[in-house]
Design a protein around this motif. Structure first.
Motif, PDB file in Angstrom:
ATOM      1  N   GLY A  15       0.821  -1.213   0.000  1.00 42.63           N
ATOM      2  CA  GLY A  15       0.000   0.000   0.000  1.00 42.63           C
ATOM      3  C   GLY A  15       0.850   1.256   0.000  1.00 42.63           C
ATOM      4  O   GLY A  15       0.539   2.229  -0.707  1.00 42.63           O
ATOM      5  N   VAL A  31      -5.103   0.694  -8.577  1.00 44.21           N
ATOM      6  CA  VAL A  31      -5.782   1.223  -7.388  1.00 44.21           C
ATOM      7  C   VAL A  31      -7.270   0.897  -7.430  1.00 44.21           C
ATOM      8  O   VAL A  31      -7.865   0.492  -6.420  1.00 44.21           O
ATOM      9  CB  VAL A  31      -5.562   2.747  -7.279  1.00 44.21           C
ATOM     10  N   LEU A  34      -7.708  -2.781  -6.708  1.00 49.14           N
ATOM     11  CA  LEU A  34      -7.447  -3.039  -5.289  1.00 49.14           C
ATOM     12  C   LEU A  34      -8.637  -2.612  -4.429  1.00 49.14           C
ATOM     13  O   LEU A  34      -9.055  -3.345  -3.526  1.00 49.14           O
ATOM     14  CB  LEU A  34      -6.184  -2.304  -4.848  1.00 49.14           C
ATOM     15  N   ASN A  35      -9.184  -1.444  -4.725  1.00 51.84           N
ATOM     16  CA  ASN A  35     -10.352  -0.974  -3.980  1.00 51.84           C
ATOM     17  C   ASN A  35     -11.558  -1.884  -4.205  1.00 51.84           C
ATOM     18  O   ASN A  35     -12.336  -2.148  -3.274  1.00 51.84           O
ATOM     19  CB  ASN A  35     -10.698   0.458  -4.388  1.00 51.84           C
ATOM     20  N   PRO A  60      -6.408  -7.152   0.348  1.00 49.43           N
ATOM     21  CA  PRO A  60      -6.837  -5.913  -0.329  1.00 49.43           C
ATOM     22  C   PRO A  60      -7.280  -4.820   0.637  1.00 49.43           C
ATOM     23  O   PRO A  60      -7.051  -3.633   0.381  1.00 49.43           O
ATOM     24  CB  PRO A  60      -8.009  -6.382  -1.206  1.00 49.43           C
ATOM     25  N   ALA A  84      -5.216  -1.400   0.500  1.00 46.31           N
ATOM     26  CA  ALA A  84      -5.945  -0.224   0.013  1.00 46.31           C
ATOM     27  C   ALA A  84      -6.023   0.874   1.072  1.00 46.31           C
ATOM     28  O   ALA A  84      -5.804   2.060   0.774  1.00 46.31           O
ATOM     29  CB  ALA A  84      -7.350  -0.632  -0.424  1.00 46.31           C
ATOM     30  N   ARG A 135      -2.611   2.466   1.561  1.00 51.46           N
ATOM     31  CA  ARG A 135      -2.300   3.403   0.468  1.00 51.46           C
ATOM     32  C   ARG A 135      -2.926   4.771   0.740  1.00 51.46           C
ATOM     33  O   ARG A 135      -2.279   5.806   0.582  1.00 51.46           O
ATOM     34  CB  ARG A 135      -2.810   2.858  -0.866  1.00 51.46           C
TER      35      ARG A 135
END
Length: 234
Positions: free
Chosen positions: A48, A63, A66-67, A113, A117, A120
């Motif tokens: 992340g 991204v 991942l979200n 995830p 996420a 990040r």
């Protein structure tokens, strides 16, 4: 009504008397979930942070994916791991299907995830805030990762707790890859489903009470960490 009250009283007695069967199920649940969350944290925290600091072709797509995976249906995750570990699958030779290891892998797929996420997001916000100070120190992006992760540690503990909450409450994925085998792969959530269907309400209620207590502790921990963080920031 009296039957339900009796089942509840028996459930409390199972907990207070430290019933061996109940303890074995709780212990395996914690072993599987803690292992999955630890692996997810080891991978997800630096992943992340790296996504927050580096830009590359396809970064936005990564991204978004991942979200999206944060909401991955557990049965889909379980089916994917099942196909991976089945005899016809690429990892079938290791014989991991219907073992606690397979359950750890399934929960890892679900939790990773979430941790990556949310990490990040937190690291990206910190990087925007401290970018000039970090750049003035001559730090490379790689060396910024541990600095930013440490600075965001309180928020990241909450992230890891959220991952543990997701893992400990999981049913579908672990049922598919674990098989709910008594004494081998039976965890709290799958045992509650089975014992309820069998009419064994005391054990199901006892496990449910323990699971609710665990969830309450996780939420209390996340709340206390959040309050501590807010007080530090004024």
């Amino acid at each position: 009504m009296s039957s339900d009250a009796g089942a509840f009283a028996t459930a409390l007695n199972l907990i207070l008397s430290l019933d061996p069967r109940l303890l074995d199920i709780v212990a395996l649940s914690l072993q599987v979930s803690l292992s999955a969350v630890a692996l997810a944290a080891l991978i997800g925290l630096p992943l992340g942070a790296a996504l927050a600091l580096w830009r590359f072709p396809g970064h936005s797509l990564v991204v978004v994916i991942l979200n999206a995976l944060m909401g991955l249906p557990p049965v889909v995750a379980g089916l994917s791991v099942y196909l991976l570990l089945s005899r016809a699958g690429p990892l079938g030779q290791f014989g991991l299907l219907f073992t606690p290891t397979a359950m750890v892998v399934a929960q890892l797929v679900l939790v990773l995830p979430i941790i990556a996420a949310l990490t990040r997001q937190q690291v990206e916000a910190l990087h925007l805030e401290y970018h000039e100070q970090l750049a003035s120190l001559g730090l490379s992006r790689l060396r910024m990762i541990p600095t930013l992760l440490w600075d965001a540690r309180l928020g990241l503990i909450t992230v890891v707790l959220a991952g543990f909450g997701r893992a400990s409450a999981e049913v579908g994925a672990v049922m598919i890859v674990g098989g709910n085998i008594d004494g081998v792969t039976r965890v709290m959530t799958t045992a509650i489903v089975l014992e309820t269907s069998k009419g064994n309400l005391p054990l199901a209620l006892g496990l449910g009470i323990v699971l609710l207590g665990l969830v309450a502790l996780i939420n209390a921990g996340a709340y206390l960490i959040g309050e501590t963080s807010r007080r530090r920031l004024g």
